[in-house]
Design an enzyme around this catalytic site. Structure first.
Site, mmCIF file in Angstrom:
data_model
loop_
_atom_site.group_PDB
_atom_site.id
_atom_site.type_symbol
_atom_site.label_atom_id
_atom_site.label_comp_id
_atom_site.label_asym_id
_atom_site.label_seq_id
_atom_site.Cartn_x
_atom_site.Cartn_y
_atom_site.Cartn_z
ATOM 1 N N GLY A 33 -12.558 -2.068 -9.557
ATOM 2 C CA GLY A 33 -12.614 -0.971 -8.601
ATOM 3 C C GLY A 33 -13.872 -0.845 -7.765
ATOM 4 C CG ASP A 34 -18.116 -0.030 -6.806
ATOM 5 O OD1 ASP A 34 -17.983 -0.295 -5.586
ATOM 6 O OD2 ASP A 34 -19.116 0.541 -7.265
ATOM 7 C CG LEU A 35 -15.056 -6.497 -8.126
ATOM 8 C CD1 LEU A 35 -13.855 -7.425 -7.951
ATOM 9 C CD2 LEU A 35 -15.959 -6.995 -9.238
ATOM 10 C CB THR A 76 -19.372 0.177 -2.447
ATOM 11 O OG1 THR A 76 -19.738 0.403 -3.815
ATOM 12 C CG2 THR A 76 -20.604 0.244 -1.569
#
Length: 175
Positions: A33-35, A76
């Site tokens: 969910g936030d690579l 992000t």
């Protein structure tokens, strides 16, 4: 954090490791969910570690207000998939990470996120635009990498490549 200029060979080496790590996450039934580049560490032996699983177990509730107004539901800005900003694009799932893998590759090659802007609003607008960005042929990028960018950075999750294994197939055999 991956923050130095790298050779094309290093990009492939790191990208393959990123894909292997995300594939393991998906096999465990999770979505990262936030690579982002800040969540990918490189050690002295050139080994990749994926960090910050803060969004991996988050659940998203869709409300009328979430549909009416774009907002970040995880991830992000600049790297977040459209469905992380507007649930009208679909549910967060493994294809959300597929998008982020494309975003990491984009950053490794071009040193900027795929949905960049000078403000949060511009980044969100770029992510939510109604068209897929075209990845033009370039001497700076191989056809395989260009095809991976095109297959992973589609706005609709349904139009993205299905699995990390598909990305690794597109990348070709390791050397």
């Amino acid at each position: 954090m991956i923050d130095t200029d790298v050779t094309p060979k290093q990009i492939i080496h790191w990208f393959r490791q990123i894909c292997d790590a995300v594939q393991a996450v998906h096999r465990a039934g999770l979505v990262h969910g936030d690579l982002t580049p800040g969540n990918v560490l490189v050690d002295a032996d050139n080994r990749i570690t994926i960090t910050d699983f803060g969004f991996s177990q988050a659940t998203i509730e869709t409300t009328a207000s979430a549909i009416d107004k774009p907002r970040l539901l995880g991830g992000t800005p600049g790297f977040a998939a459209p469905e992380q900003i507007d649930p009208a694009f679909g549910s967060i799932g493994p294809k959300t990470d597929i998008y982020a893998i494309g975003g990491l590759l984009h950053w490794l090659i071009f040193r900027r996120p795929p949905n960049h802007g000078t403000s949060l609003e511009e980044s969100l607008a770029s992510t939510l635009s109604s068209y897929d960005s075209e990845v033009l042929p370039s001497e700076a990028i191989s056809d395989a990498l260009r095809n991976i960018l095109a297959a992973t950075l589609r706005k609709s999750p349904a139009d993205r490549t299905a699995t990390v294994a598909d990305i690794l197939t597109m990348l070709g055999p390791s050397r």
